[in-house]
Design an enzyme around this catalytic site. Structure first.
Site, PDB file in Angstrom:
ATOM      1  N   SER A 114      -1.507 120.276 -20.434  1.00  6.80           N
ATOM      2  CA  SER A 114      -1.239 120.773 -19.074  1.00  6.80           C
ATOM      3  C   SER A 114      -1.111 122.289 -19.030  1.00  6.80           C
ATOM      4  O   SER A 114      -0.476 122.902 -19.885  1.00  6.80           O
ATOM      5  CB  SER A 114       0.047 120.146 -18.541  1.00  6.80           C
ATOM      6  OG  SER A 114       0.374 120.743 -17.291  1.00  6.80           O
TER       7      SER A 114
ATOM      8  N   SER B  17       0.194 123.654 -16.282  1.00  7.94           N
ATOM      9  CA  SER B  17       1.233 123.924 -15.290  1.00  7.94           C
ATOM     10  C   SER B  17       2.422 124.712 -15.853  1.00  7.94           C
ATOM     11  O   SER B  17       2.943 125.591 -15.152  1.00  7.94           O
ATOM     12  CB  SER B  17       1.710 122.611 -14.663  1.00  7.94           C
ATOM     13  OG  SER B  17       0.659 122.067 -13.897  1.00  7.94           O
TER      14      SER B  17
ATOM     15  N   LYS C  46       0.393 109.259 -11.254  1.00  6.06           N
ATOM     16  CA  LYS C  46       0.385 109.654  -9.839  1.00  6.06           C
ATOM     17  C   LYS C  46       0.619 108.479  -8.877  1.00  6.06           C
ATOM     18  O   LYS C  46       1.210 108.665  -7.820  1.00  6.06           O
ATOM     19  CB  LYS C  46      -0.913 110.380  -9.481  1.00  6.06           C
ATOM     20  CG  LYS C  46      -0.994 111.768 -10.108  1.00  6.06           C
ATOM     21  CD  LYS C  46      -2.209 112.527  -9.621  1.00  6.06           C
ATOM     22  CE  LYS C  46      -2.313 113.868 -10.333  1.00  6.06           C
ATOM     23  NZ  LYS C  46      -3.385 114.706  -9.796  1.00  6.06           N
TER      24      LYS C  46
ATOM     25  N   ASN D 133       1.686 113.981  -6.509  1.00  3.33           N
ATOM     26  CA  ASN D 133       1.638 114.891  -7.666  1.00  3.33           C
ATOM     27  C   ASN D 133       2.837 115.836  -7.714  1.00  3.33           C
ATOM     28  O   ASN D 133       2.976 116.595  -8.666  1.00  3.33           O
ATOM     29  CB  ASN D 133       0.332 115.701  -7.676  1.00  3.33           C
ATOM     30  CG  ASN D 133       0.347 116.819  -6.673  1.00  3.33           C
ATOM     31  OD1 ASN D 133       0.964 116.705  -5.615  1.00  3.33           O
ATOM     32  ND2 ASN D 133      -0.303 117.913  -6.996  1.00  3.33           N
TER      33      ASN D 133
ATOM     34  N   ASP E 182      -2.677 118.132  -4.122  1.00  4.29           N
ATOM     35  CA  ASP E 182      -4.006 118.330  -4.719  1.00  4.29           C
ATOM     36  C   ASP E 182      -5.033 118.690  -3.644  1.00  4.29           C
ATOM     37  O   ASP E 182      -5.850 119.592  -3.831  1.00  4.29           O
ATOM     38  CB  ASP E 182      -4.462 117.059  -5.456  1.00  4.29           C
ATOM     39  CG  ASP E 182      -3.716 116.850  -6.766  1.00  4.29           C
ATOM     40  OD1 ASP E 182      -3.294 117.841  -7.389  1.00  4.29           O
ATOM     41  OD2 ASP E 182      -3.559 115.678  -7.172  1.00  4.29           O
TER      42      ASP E 182
ATOM     43  N   GLY F  58     -12.633 108.049  -7.045  1.00  2.22           N
ATOM     44  CA  GLY F  58     -11.338 107.807  -7.692  1.00  2.22           C
ATOM     45  C   GLY F  58     -10.214 108.470  -6.908  1.00  2.22           C
ATOM     46  O   GLY F  58     -10.375 108.827  -5.733  1.00  2.22           O
ATOM     47  N   GLY F  59      -9.087 108.648  -7.580  1.00  3.12           N
ATOM     48  CA  GLY F  59      -7.915 109.228  -6.922  1.00  3.12           C
ATOM     49  C   GLY F  59      -8.163 110.637  -6.419  1.00  3.12           C
ATOM     50  O   GLY F  59      -7.697 111.013  -5.340  1.00  3.12           O
TER      51      GLY F  59
ATOM     52  N   ILE G 158     -14.128 120.090  -9.357  1.00  5.54           N
ATOM     53  CA  ILE G 158     -12.679 120.118  -9.623  1.00  5.54           C
ATOM     54  C   ILE G 158     -12.400 120.218 -11.119  1.00  5.54           C
ATOM     55  O   ILE G 158     -11.261 120.385 -11.531  1.00  5.54           O
ATOM     56  CB  ILE G 158     -11.938 118.912  -9.000  1.00  5.54           C
ATOM     57  CG1 ILE G 158     -12.298 117.609  -9.688  1.00  5.54           C
ATOM     58  CG2 ILE G 158     -12.220 118.835  -7.513  1.00  5.54           C
ATOM     59  CD1 ILE G 158     -11.300 116.500  -9.344  1.00  5.54           C
TER      60      ILE G 158
ATOM     61  N   GLY H 203     -13.053 125.018 -10.370  1.00  5.88           N
ATOM     62  CA  GLY H 203     -11.927 124.087 -10.271  1.00  5.88           C
ATOM     63  C   GLY H 203     -10.568 124.661 -10.624  1.00  5.88           C
ATOM     64  O   GLY H 203      -9.540 124.130 -10.175  1.00  5.88           O
TER      65      GLY H 203
END
Ligand code: ATR
Length: 274
Positions: free
Chosen positions: A21, A23, A72, A93, A108, A134-135, A219, A242
């Site tokens: 990640s 983040s 998620k 998220n 997102d 998808g998600g 993305i 992305g």
């Protein structure tokens, strides 16, 4: 050296695995830049432990957490309330721990749209073709509809595209085999599939029938420039990378946990891309 005190604000990212990640870099860079007494940590949480860990983090004083793969949908279930985009995406998220319970958001789609705008692309300039069902396709599709966009899904497994379009009326579907021939009718193309990511197969998407000025958003951010984006650039189309979506989706969570709205700039790109 930046030290935190005994009353530091705490946040983090839950995922399994979570070591990849970006983040923590993003949020800790903002914390350092603004001299905020807080920290943001990676939290590797096994799927079977997720439902128990989240309330425990709230009890341990965390202000909230981000949620990444594969949690998620599970995050949606632990919330006391969710925002409209999270409800329509069926996924959360960003969790905010409050005195009244756990608030869930899906940022997102917001991040995707904010990144488009940062690239000078109007999300409602014309019809949008979304590759994948998808998600990620679901969250981005809902956010684009909120901006007034007219969206069409195309997916290898047509049943998934049909189900997604039915969940987000008046979205349309296009057969996967027609995605290249039909491209001239769209103003924005979005790849939400995993194709083109490192260690994944390439995405077969010939852009020769693109209308002039087509915006092409991916993305995927590893690699930073996918083949799709390189092709778009080579044809004089408008590539939208992305990584910007990841940076922009982090803004609302940071604001909720740490009390100030940070900005996405070149320095943040460099830090997150490294
Ligand atoms: P996410 O929730 O992150 O969007 P996902 O639900 O696994 O992830 O969706 C991945 C997307 O990539 C799907 O649209 C998937 O198509 P299928 O629904 O047919 O599985 C798409 N995808 C993955 N591998 C693919 C491939 N080899 N060819 C075409 N599409 C592919």
């Amino acid at each position: 050296m930046r030290l935190i005190s005994g009353s530091a604000r705490l946040a983090g990212v839950t995922g399994w695995p979570v070591s990849h990640s970006r983040s923590p870099r993003i949020h800790n860079s903002w914390l350092a830049r603004h001299g905020i007494d807080g920290t943001y940590v990676p939290l590797p949480v096994r799927p079977e432990d997720f439902a128990a860990v989240i309330p425990a983090l709230a009890k341990a004083g965390f202000a909230g957490v981000n949620v990444t793969i594969p949690h998620k949908e599970a995050a949606f279930a632990v919330c006391t309330r969710v925002d409209d985009l999270a409800r329509r995406a069926g996924a959360v998220n960003t969790l905010i721990f409050t005195d009244h319970g756990i608030e869930g958001r899906n940022t997102d789609g917001y991040g995707f749209v904010a990144n488009l705008r940062a690239h000078g692309v109007n999300p409602a300039a014309g019809p949008v073709l979304i590759l994948g069902a998808g998600g990620a396709a679901r969250g981005i599709g809902a956010a684009l509809q909120d901006e007034g966009a007219n969206i069409t899904f195309t997916n290898r497994t047509p049943e998934r595209a049909a189900a997604l379009a039915a969940a987000l009326p008046p979205a349309k579907v296009l057969p996967w085999e027609s995605r290249e021939d039909a491209l001239s009718g769209f103003a924005l193309l979005v790849n939400t599939t995993s194709l083109g990511m490192v260690h994944e197969p390439p995405l077969a998407m010939d852009l020769s029938r693109a209308a002039p000025g087509l915006a092409v958003a991916d993305i995927i951010f590893a690699p930073l420039e996918t083949q799709l984006l390189a092709d778009a650039k080579a044809r004089g189309l408008k590539p939208v990378e992305g990584l910007g979506m990841l940076l922009h989706q982090a803004v609302p969570g940071f604001e909720a946990w740490f009390g100030m709205r940070p900005t996405v700039d070149e320095e943040l790109y460099r830090i997150a891309a490294a």
